[in-house]
Design an enzyme around this catalytic site. Structure first.
Site, PDB file in Angstrom:
ATOM      1  N   GLU A   1       0.905  -1.150   0.000  1.00 56.46           N
ATOM      2  CA  GLU A   1       0.000   0.000   0.000  1.00 56.46           C
ATOM      3  C   GLU A   1       0.936   1.189   0.000  1.00 56.46           C
ATOM      4  O   GLU A   1       1.674   1.399   0.957  1.00 56.46           O
ATOM      5  CB  GLU A   1      -0.835  -0.092   1.279  1.00 56.46           C
TER       6      GLU A   1
ATOM      7  N   CYS B   1      -2.542   8.379   3.833  1.00 52.99           N
ATOM      8  CA  CYS B   1      -2.382   7.749   2.517  1.00 52.99           C
ATOM      9  C   CYS B   1      -3.609   8.007   1.651  1.00 52.99           C
ATOM     10  O   CYS B   1      -3.538   7.957   0.431  1.00 52.99           O
ATOM     11  CB  CYS B   1      -2.134   6.260   2.675  1.00 52.99           C
TER      12      CYS B   1
HETATM   13  P1  NDP Z   1       9.406   4.408   3.596  1.00 54.25           P
HETATM   14  O1  NDP Z   1       9.024   3.668   2.405  1.00 54.25           O
HETATM   15  O2  NDP Z   1      10.785   4.931   3.685  1.00 54.25           O
HETATM   16  O3  NDP Z   1       9.185   3.534   4.896  1.00 54.25           O
HETATM   17  C1  NDP Z   1       8.061   2.731   5.097  1.00 54.25           C
HETATM   18  C2  NDP Z   1       8.428   1.585   5.993  1.00 54.25           C
HETATM   19  O4  NDP Z   1       9.403   0.777   5.344  1.00 54.25           O
HETATM   20  C3  NDP Z   1       9.076   2.034   7.303  1.00 54.25           C
HETATM   21  O5  NDP Z   1       8.691   1.148   8.320  1.00 54.25           O
HETATM   22  C4  NDP Z   1      10.535   1.890   7.010  1.00 54.25           C
HETATM   23  O6  NDP Z   1      11.319   1.750   8.156  1.00 54.25           O
HETATM   24  C5  NDP Z   1      10.524   0.631   6.203  1.00 54.25           C
HETATM   25  N1  NDP Z   1      11.710   0.421   5.395  1.00 54.25           N
HETATM   26  C6  NDP Z   1      12.426   1.342   4.721  1.00 54.25           C
HETATM   27  N2  NDP Z   1      13.443   0.744   4.086  1.00 54.25           N
HETATM   28  C7  NDP Z   1      13.367  -0.568   4.369  1.00 54.25           C
HETATM   29  C8  NDP Z   1      14.155  -1.699   4.027  1.00 54.25           C
HETATM   30  N3  NDP Z   1      15.226  -1.601   3.265  1.00 54.25           N
HETATM   31  N4  NDP Z   1      13.813  -2.895   4.506  1.00 54.25           N
HETATM   32  C9  NDP Z   1      12.736  -3.034   5.305  1.00 54.25           C
HETATM   33  N5  NDP Z   1      11.965  -1.994   5.672  1.00 54.25           N
HETATM   34  C10 NDP Z   1      12.274  -0.774   5.205  1.00 54.25           C
HETATM   35  O7  NDP Z   1       8.376   5.519   3.747  1.00 54.25           O
HETATM   36  P2  NDP Z   1       8.318   6.666   4.840  1.00 54.25           P
HETATM   37  O8  NDP Z   1       7.555   6.110   5.984  1.00 54.25           O
HETATM   38  O9  NDP Z   1       9.629   7.265   5.138  1.00 54.25           O
HETATM   39  O10 NDP Z   1       7.490   7.685   4.020  1.00 54.25           O
HETATM   40  C11 NDP Z   1       8.055   8.213   2.839  1.00 54.25           C
HETATM   41  C12 NDP Z   1       6.979   8.532   1.838  1.00 54.25           C
HETATM   42  O11 NDP Z   1       6.167   7.384   1.596  1.00 54.25           O
HETATM   43  C13 NDP Z   1       6.016   9.569   2.273  1.00 54.25           C
HETATM   44  O12 NDP Z   1       6.511  10.837   2.120  1.00 54.25           O
HETATM   45  C14 NDP Z   1       4.851   9.260   1.381  1.00 54.25           C
HETATM   46  O13 NDP Z   1       5.048   9.818   0.125  1.00 54.25           O
HETATM   47  C15 NDP Z   1       4.882   7.772   1.266  1.00 54.25           C
HETATM   48  N6  NDP Z   1       3.954   7.137   2.186  1.00 54.25           N
HETATM   49  C16 NDP Z   1       2.819   6.643   1.696  1.00 54.25           C
HETATM   50  C17 NDP Z   1       1.921   6.061   2.523  1.00 54.25           C
HETATM   51  C18 NDP Z   1       0.699   5.463   1.988  1.00 54.25           C
HETATM   52  O14 NDP Z   1       0.029   4.768   2.728  1.00 54.25           O
HETATM   53  N7  NDP Z   1       0.323   5.661   0.765  1.00 54.25           N
HETATM   54  C19 NDP Z   1       2.080   6.015   3.959  1.00 54.25           C
HETATM   55  C20 NDP Z   1       3.331   6.568   4.394  1.00 54.25           C
HETATM   56  C21 NDP Z   1       4.214   7.077   3.519  1.00 54.25           C
HETATM   57  P3  NDP Z   1      12.155   2.999   8.732  1.00 54.25           P
HETATM   58  O15 NDP Z   1      11.176   4.015   9.105  1.00 54.25           O
HETATM   59  O16 NDP Z   1      12.868   2.408   9.886  1.00 54.25           O
HETATM   60  O17 NDP Z   1      13.048   3.424   7.626  1.00 54.25           O
END
Ligand code: NDP
Length: 676
Positions: free
Chosen positions: A258, A297
């Site tokens: 998602e 989201c």
């Molecule tokens: P990320 O994709 O960076 O992170 C989402 C999750 O993935 C976090 O728990 C993060 O952990 C984890 N993650 C990141 N890299 C890895 C990896 N290599 N292996 C395993 N897990 C990983 O998104 P953000 O939360 O930083 O948000 C960034 C952007 O994503 C937002 O600005 C927005 O555009 C979008 N977003 C969209 C959403 C939606 O539902 N549509 C919801 C939230 C964000 P950690 O935080 O420890 O890096």
């Protein structure tokens, strides 16, 4: 304020951060809040613990057992919300934002607890759909069933909903009997962890059914097997990177994503400024821009309105946005708090700048805006920003760049087709809303835009105050969307549970299928007992227990009496000539409802006993007409039993009504409530 140490919960023990430790900061003051790091974790041991300890413990429980635990957990958390609200302020959210996260997450647990008891059997195996007749005589039949995956669910959550994100993924996995390893987003992990601590402290969940990683996932994903499942919420970039993990491809690991979504709202062609829909629309758009500072989201990123009303919409939205107090989320006057981190602030400003190349900013200057009781240099604050895109057909970025904050773009449309085509330019969204009072507009929207959207939300004067809002995913309905939104699907009631189960087609004789499913199947062995089945308590009654009744002849007087008594004097029962002219009837025939009433008269045992009530019937079919002079008899077979509470359970009976030649004339499934 002392720093919160974010421990992980691995193989039944709390493990302090070790190795590379990061400091997490308050979104409001910039002060350090917590320390996080997971280098010390043994991810192999965690996976084994989940599969061997958690999975076995969960699979030993029925769906109803698991649902009862979810309900107890929801109740436990519900009584402990205050500390979670308090911790949420430093993620930038106001109290009402935090309620979306915390109360919304707990409500999701309650819904799954209730659905688990109502819609799933008190069993570990789920029978799905109807029995399939695979042979002429009925000796070979088929049935779809679902069983729990034998692996572990890895839940990778986004920062914006630390509690809801955790609980909405946990509830269906738990109900499915699959243990979870939860990895919250780091930037708000102290809220997720506080809630997770409560889950552990409740002592309600079986050992190994949940674990928690505070920090990176290390080599966890390298250990994925074909029975595991990854459910991810976050950015499209991370989703693409995780999806490309060779273990996921090699082992066909289920991967639910998602991710980004350029959600649209459409002001319907009928919703002119003097209609109630116009006001409802403005209220909703304003709420979606400012709630959680736009970090949802499902938030509205594109506002699609008739060309003729574009300026009126912009003016009215500006008037509302001007009144929105931004600042310290603890302060009661504040309506919009901060973004979750400085990194998010930088990201939102960068994305807003890109959008600004194709649209004119008409409200919100990030360099110059008023703050209530907060310091713009310390907190991750931005103002709501409204853009006006004059050429939405020629623009790309307004349809593809998600500024994950209070940023939205207004664009005009010529006609409904144009509006829907613009909505579809998001190339896959979680939700689009349409404000209309015209069902024809709604149908056209579903036909033209349904394929590009996971959810379509119609609001108007009739949905009133009860409608839950464009931005609220509900546990009953699916949450997810095609294309850019990730191609995944979460929740959707019991559909969400099935994501964590394997569907298997089983084929064999009626006895084999009945033995596997615990449900009587036509053609399977039956049993009879001296006692009438209505004299047997819920626990005494066995599946397949059958009563064959005596027969009863139906006379013309019966039919006339029933017709006059009930008022159902339809010609097929009363007028011989007219009935004969009907291609289905040989002449006057008995009412179908008369047959059901006589059937009950034949099978009921009247004295007070364990049968408490008749709660309905399903699948009623009339197969052959019954003429005066024909006789009917009934076969009543206990088909399935579902406990409801400590006092009674529901019994599903198969009822077959035959004529004097042994031909089936009617059939249905009867539901009764029986004392345990
Ligand atoms: P990320 O994709 O960076 O992170 C989402 C999750 O993935 C976090 O728990 C993060 O952990 C984890 N993650 C990141 N890299 C890895 C990896 N290599 N292996 C395993 N897990 C990983 O998104 P953000 O939360 O930083 O948000 C960034 C952007 O994503 C937002 O600005 C927005 O555009 C979008 N977003 C969209 C959403 C939606 O539902 N549509 C919801 C939230 C964000 P950690 O935080 O420890 O890096």
């Amino acid at each position: 304020m002392s720093l919160i140490t974010l421990d992980s919960f691995a193989a039944g023990k709390w493990v302090a951060p070790a190795g590379t430790i990061s400091e997490l900061k308050s979104a409001v003051t910039g002060e350090a809040i917590a320390r996080i790091g997971s280098s010390g974790l043994d991810f192999s041991a965690m996976s084994d613990h989940a599969r061997n300890v958690g999975g076995s413990a969960l699979r030993a429980l029925t769906f109803h057992d698991r649902a009862r635990i979810l309900k107890a957990l929801a109740t436990y958390l519900n009584e402990r919300r205050e500390p979670l609200y308090e911790l949420s302020y430093d993620t930038g959210t106001t109290k009402s934002d935090a309620m979306i996260d915390i109360d919304g997450g707990i409500a999701t647990l309650f819904v799954y607890a209730s659905k688990g008891r109502r819609e799933l059997p008190d069993d570990v195996l789920l029978t799905e759909g109807a029995l399939e007749q695979l042979s002429r005589s009925g000796s070979f039949v088929g049935q779809h069933v679902a069983t729990s995956l034998r692996g572990v669910a890895i839940h990778i959550n986004a920062f914006n909903f630390p509690v809801w994100g955790m609980l909405e993924k946990l509830a269906p996995a738990f109900l499915a009997g699959v243990p979870a390893i939860i990895k919250p987003a780091s930037s708000t992990a102290w809220v997720a962890q506080a809630c997770f601590r409560m889950i552990v402290e409740s002592g309600l969940l079986p050992q190994g059914s949940v674990q928690f990683i505070a920090g990176p996932t290390g080599d966890l994903l390298e250990r994925l097997t074909a029975q595991d499942i990854v459910s991810f919420t976050g950015s499209a970039t991370t989703a693409a990177m995780l999806r490309a993990n060779p273990r996921i491809a090699e082992n066909s690991v289920r991967f639910i994503a998602e991710q980004d979504s350029l959600n649209a709202t459409i002001l319907g062609p009928d919703a002119a400024p003097d209609t109630p829909e116009f006001d409802i629309f403005l209220r909703e758009v304003h709420r979606e821009i400012t709630a959680k500072a736009g970090q949802k989201c499902t938030a509205i990123r594109r506002i699609i309105v008739p060309d003729a009303h574009k300026q009126a919409v912009i003016d009215a939205l500006i008037a509302r946005l001007e009144k929105t107090t931004i600042g310290d989320p603890r302060n009661e006057a504040t309506r919009m708090g901060a973004l979750a981190s400085q990194a998010q602030r930088r990201d939102v400003l960068e994305k807003a700048e890109i959008i600004g190349r194709q649209a004119r900013r008409v409200f919100g200057d990030p360099q110059n805006f008023a703050l209530n009781n907060a310091d713009a240099t310390l907190g991750a604050f931005v103002p709501p920003m409204l853009f006006d895109c004059a050429e939405p057909d020629g623009a790309d970025d307004v349809h593809s760049v998600e500024a994950f904050g209070p940023v939205s773009t207004v664009m005009g449309y010529r006609d409904l087709d144009h509006a829907l085509a613009l909505a579809n330019r998001g190339e896959g969204s979680l939700v689009a809303s349409i404000f209309t009072h015209d069902p024809k507009v709604a149908r056209q929207a579903v036909l033209e835009a349904g394929a590009w959207h996971g959810r379509l939300y119609f609001a108007n004067r009739d949905t009133g105050k009860e409608a839950t809002g464009h931005g609220s995913p509900l546990p009953h309905m699916i949450h997810g969307g095609p294309g850019r939104a990730g191609g995944g699907e979460e929740m959707g009631g019991i559909r969400g549970v099935l994501h964590y189960m394997q569907r298997t087609a089983i084929q064999g004789s009626p006895d084999i299928i009945a033995g596997v499913t615990g449900r009587y199947v036509a053609g399977a062995k039956t049993s009879t007992e001296a006692r009438h089945p209505f004299r047997l308590s819920f626990s005494e009654l066995e599946i397949g227990h059958t009563l064959k009744t005596a027969s009863r002849q139906i006379t013309l007087e019966d039919i006339a009496h029933f017709a006059n008594f009930t008022g159902d004097t339809f010609y097929a029962h009363m007028d011989e000539e007219a009935a004969r002219a009907n291609p289905f009837f040989p002449g006057r025939v008995a009412h179908g409802y008369l047959l059901i009433a006589f059937a009950a008269g034949l099978f009921v045992d009247p004295a007070p006993g364990p049968v408490l009530a008749n709660s309905g019937l399903d699948g009623l079919r009339f197969m052959k007409p019954v003429s005066p002079g024909d006789s009917i008899c009934v076969e009543l077979t206990a088909m399935a039993k579902t406990p409801r509470n400590e006092d009674y359970g529901e019994v599903r009976w198969q009822v077959r009504i035959d004529n004097q030649d042994g031909e089936q004339v009617a059939g249905y499934e009867l539901l009764t409530m029986n004392a345990l």
